[in-house]
Write an enzyme that holds these catalytic residues in place. Structure first.
Site, mmCIF file in Angstrom:
data_model
loop_
_atom_site.group_PDB
_atom_site.id
_atom_site.type_symbol
_atom_site.label_atom_id
_atom_site.label_comp_id
_atom_site.label_asym_id
_atom_site.label_seq_id
_atom_site.Cartn_x
_atom_site.Cartn_y
_atom_site.Cartn_z
ATOM 1 C CB SER A 153 -1.769 4.230 12.421
ATOM 2 O OG SER A 153 -0.650 3.562 12.200
ATOM 3 C CG ASP A 280 -1.507 1.150 4.800
ATOM 4 O OD1 ASP A 280 -0.294 1.729 4.910
ATOM 5 O OD2 ASP A 280 -2.039 1.107 5.783
ATOM 6 C CG HIS A 307 -1.012 4.111 7.262
ATOM 7 N ND1 HIS A 307 -1.245 2.932 7.684
ATOM 8 C CD2 HIS A 307 -0.405 4.826 8.215
ATOM 9 C CE1 HIS A 307 -1.148 2.713 8.974
ATOM 10 N NE2 HIS A 307 -0.551 3.981 9.325
#
Length: 339
Positions: A153, A280, A307
């Protein structure tokens, strides 16, 4: 042996739902259900402080492998926003690589983990220089080669930006892999506010406010925010942070400051992989599809995974462990690339 690809990830129903994947990725349920082997990186881990340059100190943890006579190399792992070296996905990936003979360094960004009292200035996402300086310190203190970097991320965004500069500053990074990295921060912020379900923003805001409260407690003589600013939603509090605590004159210029969208990655000099999922709900896939990439950067878009989830089944292990390990191991082993 061939490398795994995103197309190989075919989880059972209902794990083909991006929201379920995302929520499970950092849930307490997952931490409880994970097998003991997913936490072995904690055994014998050495807590350390590394030099971020200019008096900045960052914390981390180093674990030496014990399965081979000589380490395959040094694997450095970056967590996501408001994560830490002890986030489930970091422990799981670190433990998998440790079992394969990699020494592991897990780095905390400023104000993550329990490091709020180390540096008076606040963390923000454009503090890339201190992360690159820390990588240089890590490379000198733990000289196992090759060095491979993986981030998740926001940590994936930091990993890509660091990889763009390490050759310029003489850090011997051999490979970088980013899982669901933030590509266009402006688009990502808009997505969290406008298109993602409300509970994602609520989750991140709860963790961010808790972090800011820990920072204020560590430095009571410094007022970081007014209460009215802390009560704002994501965009408002981010803009207040930018205007109070950075040199950027506007929120948009700050967001552009850590973007890797468009052609930004054309300058990448080392092999790199970007893994993301089409479902996602936090980072829209459009940003990935618009990237202009050189031949040495691999973009792999899976149909499922959410995600940073990629959870394979009810044992809560992640496809990304094998995915990352296979590509790291390919640096030192013979691997047949297939598509």
């Amino acid at each position: 042996m061939s490398l795994p690809y995103g197309k190989d990830f075919r989880p059972p129903w209902p794990l083909r739902n991006g929201h379920i994947q995302t929520m499970l990725s950092s849930s307490g349920v997952r931490r409880v259900l994970l097998p003991r082997a997913a936490k072995t990186v904690l055994q014998g881990a050495e807590p350390v402080v590394v030099d971020g340059g200019g008096g900045v100190r960052l914390t981390g943890a180093y674990t030496a492998q014990k399965t081979r006579s000589q380490a395959r190399g040094l694997a450095v792992l970056f967590h996501g926003w408001e994560g830490s070296v002890d986030s489930t996905y970091v422990l799981q990936t670190g433990s998998r690589l440790l079992a394969d003979g990699w020494d592991i360094f897990r780095l905390n960004f400023r104000d993550h983990g329990d490091s709020h009292g180390l540096n008076e200035a606040l963390f923000h996402s454009c503090r890339i220089d201190e992360v690159i300086h820390a990588l240089g310190d890590i490379a000198q203190r733990w000289p196992a080669r090759p060095i491979a970097l993986a981030g998740f991320s926001l940590g994936g965004n930091f990993a890509l930006r660091a990889a763009l500069q390490t050759s310029r500053v003489g850090i011997p990074l051999s490979y970088v892999l980013a899982v669901c990295p933030i590509i266009d921060p402006g688009e990502g912020l808009f997505s969290l506010e406008e298109t993602a379900p409300w509970f994602y923003q609520a989750y991140f805001m709860r963790k961010w406010r808790h972090s800011l409260q820990a920072k204020q407690k560590a430095f009571p003589q410094h007022q970081y925010f007014e209460m009215s600013e802390l009560n704002q939603h994501l965009r408002g509090l981010t803009e207040a942070m930018v205007l109070r605590h950075t040199d950027f004159p506007s929120l948009q210029q700050y967001l552009d400051g850590y973007s890797v969208a468009g052609d930004a990655l054309l300058a990448m000099q080392i092999p790199a992989t970007i893994l993301t999922a089409r479902d996602d709900p936090v980072i829209p896939v459009d940003a990935f599809e618009k990237l202009e990439l050189p031949p040495n950067v691999e973009l792999d878009i899976a149909d499922f995974g959410g995600h940073c989830g990629f959870i394979r089944g009810y044992g809560m292990t992640s496809f990304t462990d094998d995915y990352i390990a296979a590509r790291f191991n390919a640096l030192v082993d013979e691997v047949v690339p297939t598509t």
